[in-house]
Design a protein around this motif. Structure first.
Motif, PDB file in Angstrom:
ATOM      1  N   LYS A 185      68.509  74.704  53.793  1.00 45.66           N
ATOM      2  CA  LYS A 185      68.802  76.072  53.338  1.00 45.66           C
ATOM      3  C   LYS A 185      68.605  76.974  54.612  1.00 45.66           C
ATOM      4  O   LYS A 185      69.300  78.329  54.472  1.00 45.66           O
ATOM      5  N   ASP A 186      67.904  76.674  55.578  1.00 48.49           N
ATOM      6  CA  ASP A 186      67.906  77.542  56.788  1.00 48.49           C
ATOM      7  C   ASP A 186      68.478  77.426  57.985  1.00 48.49           C
ATOM      8  O   ASP A 186      68.481  77.764  59.051  1.00 48.49           O
ATOM      9  N   GLY A 187      69.732  76.470  57.548  1.00 48.69           N
ATOM     10  CA  GLY A 187      70.726  76.290  58.733  1.00 48.69           C
ATOM     11  C   GLY A 187      70.532  75.168  59.678  1.00 48.69           C
ATOM     12  O   GLY A 187      71.238  75.177  60.561  1.00 48.69           O
ATOM     13  N   HIS A 188      69.383  74.413  59.617  1.00 48.70           N
ATOM     14  CA  HIS A 188      69.166  73.252  60.479  1.00 48.70           C
ATOM     15  C   HIS A 188      70.172  71.831  60.127  1.00 48.70           C
ATOM     16  O   HIS A 188      70.128  71.702  58.893  1.00 48.70           O
ATOM     17  N   THR A 189      70.601  71.349  61.072  1.00 47.45           N
ATOM     18  CA  THR A 189      71.642  70.101  60.891  1.00 47.45           C
ATOM     19  C   THR A 189      70.587  68.905  60.520  1.00 47.45           C
ATOM     20  O   THR A 189      69.707  68.636  61.203  1.00 47.45           O
ATOM     21  N   THR A 190      70.800  68.334  59.541  1.00 45.12           N
ATOM     22  CA  THR A 190      70.501  66.984  59.245  1.00 45.12           C
ATOM     23  C   THR A 190      71.425  65.969  59.095  1.00 45.12           C
ATOM     24  O   THR A 190      72.667  66.185  58.802  1.00 45.12           O
ATOM     25  N   THR A 191      70.895  64.669  59.076  1.00 42.30           N
ATOM     26  CA  THR A 191      71.884  63.494  58.868  1.00 42.30           C
ATOM     27  C   THR A 191      71.391  62.732  57.673  1.00 42.30           C
ATOM     28  O   THR A 191      70.258  62.985  57.226  1.00 42.30           O
ATOM     29  N   LEU A 192      72.263  61.931  56.915  1.00 45.42           N
ATOM     30  CA  LEU A 192      71.812  61.237  55.739  1.00 45.42           C
ATOM     31  C   LEU A 192      71.445  59.866  56.052  1.00 45.42           C
ATOM     32  O   LEU A 192      71.334  59.112  54.832  1.00 45.42           O
ATOM     33  N   GLY A 193      71.219  59.514  57.174  1.00 50.26           N
ATOM     34  CA  GLY A 193      71.150  57.887  57.244  1.00 50.26           C
ATOM     35  C   GLY A 193      72.300  57.499  57.887  1.00 50.26           C
ATOM     36  O   GLY A 193      73.330  57.757  57.634  1.00 50.26           O
TER      37      GLY A 193
END
Length: 413
Positions: A185-193
């Motif tokens: 929500k605060d704009g940091h990129t994540t990945t899903l695996g």
């Protein structure tokens, strides 16, 4: 409304992208969401770059840049605009590679996402030049997750709220977006695996109540084995959700393990089809009663056997197990198989050196811990006795289990 997902193999070259564009054009009359992965082996290249940067070794983006620009040379008559866009992405990639002070998993997500960002930019610009009405959207602003980097957990309420707003874009054309990546929500990129683009497509399918989802692959559909390892692999034309879910759990690589659940919850059929032969039906995964005629052979590589032995020769009990399971949960380590004796408990997990070391450091005061790496885990679903004999022969087996329907063995490669 339909959702299509194209993986790296279907985007690995200019010719592959042209073929992908033909498939999209033939389906452009319907509301369509297109999810794309990184091109070819880009993710592997980015992982190697990340490793070198974190070790302080010399490295360059030149080969990765050349690969993408060479594809553009064959796709675009005037490549000035797409080159400017890609140069901007490579500049941002370089900035993120330099953030070596971040924890590894967070640093990984901020770097690896550029495979999908580069791919989606090239594909969307090419489809627009080919005359299609394309809206390129950034999945990091729509697929919202927590900050569990490298394996983000989806905030379904927030994600559905945001993806629902894409319906207006769908009435005007095709929505194209990236697989695998999300954002907090605060704009940091994540990945899903790893290989998570299938899951992305399932998320969009669920949130938009899709009519169907189709994964375009370099295989004719779902086979009973990996055709690169077993030449006589057979095609399944129809599979039930439950069977497909179990196959992905055991390591079948054709579909990401998290893909099935959101589709099954809304009874959305999943098609797995060949991008080389789009006229063929492939495999449909849906709510059905089907007895598969052939055993499924699933092999997981890069496995690690970890054995926890009690220090005082008391028996393994629930208190011991709770310590182990708690740490596995904290580190988000998935157990692929487990087995216990009177004084030891063993688990088989995907090998990650950093996580293994962290787990050992926490638990070594409670257990004598031993481990083996470089192993493979074979699962034979719906086995026959002759199948077990065939795949057991000549193997140095460290662990073996047989149940009513499945045979599993861990062996040294």
């Amino acid at each position: 409304m339909k959702v299509f997902k194209f993986g790296g193999a279907s985007l690995k070259s200019a010719d592959a992208i042209k073929n992908m564009a033909t498939i999209v054009r033939h389906n452009a009359q319907a509301e369509l969401v297109v999810v794309v992965s990184a091109m070819g082996k880009t993710t592997n290249s980015l992982e190697e770059l990340l490793s070198k940067y974190r070790k302080g070794e010399s490295s360059s983006l030149d080969l990765l840049k050349k690969y993408h620009l060479d594809i553009c040379d064959s796709l675009f008559q005037d490549k000035n605009l797409i080159t400017i866009k890609l140069e901007g992405l490579f500049s941002d990639l370089l900035t993120n590679l330099s953030q070596t002070g971040l924890a590894y998993d967070q640093h990984y997500d901020q770097v690896i996402c550029y495979g999908e960002l580069l791919s989606s930019q090239i594909v969307s610009d090419y489809l627009i030049e080919a005359g299609l009405n394309i809206s390129l959207v950034d999945s990091r602003k729509f697929v919202i997750t927590d900050d569990n980097y490298r394996n983000g957990y989806v905030d379904w309420d927030e994600t559905k709220k945001r993806i629902t707003h894409l319906r207006l874009d769908l009435t005007e054309g095709i929505v194209l977006t990236q697989g695998f990546i999300g954002g907090t929500k605060d704009g940091h990129t994540t990945t899903l695996g790893r290989e998570g683009s299938d899951y992305t497509a399932a998320i969009y399918s669920f949130c938009l109540d899709a009519e169907s989802m189709t994964v375009w692959k370099d295989v004719p559909g779902i086979l009973n084995a990996d055709p690169k390892r077993i030449k006589e692999a057979e095609l399944f034309h129809e599979i039930a959700y439950k069977e497909a879910s179990e196959m992905t759990y055991y390591g079948a690589s054709v579909i990401h393990p998290k893909t099935i659940k959101p589709l099954a919850n809304k009874n959305i059929p999943l098609f797995v089809r060949s991008f080389d032969h789009p006229e063929r039906a492939g495999t449909i995964i849906h709510d059905c009663e089907v007895t598969l005629p052939t055993p499924s052979i699933i092999i997981k590589e890069n496995q690690c056997l970890v054995s926890f032995n009690v220090l005082d020769y008391t028996f393994i009990n629930e208190e011991n197990l709770s310590l182990i399971f708690k740490e596995l949960a904290v580190l988000d380590i998935k157990i692929n198989i487990m087995q216990n004796s009177a004084i030891s408990f063993s688990v088989v997990v995907d090998y990650r050196e950093d996580k293994l070391e962290e787990m050992i450091n926490v638990l070594k005061e409670h257990f004598d811990i031993k481990y083996n790496t470089g192993l493979e885990l074979i699962t034979i679903k719906n086995y026959r006795p002759d199948t077990i004999v065939q795949y057991r022969s000549g193997k140095n087996i460290l662990l073996e289990q047989t149940s009513r329907n499945n045979y599993r063995a861990l062996y040294v490669v």
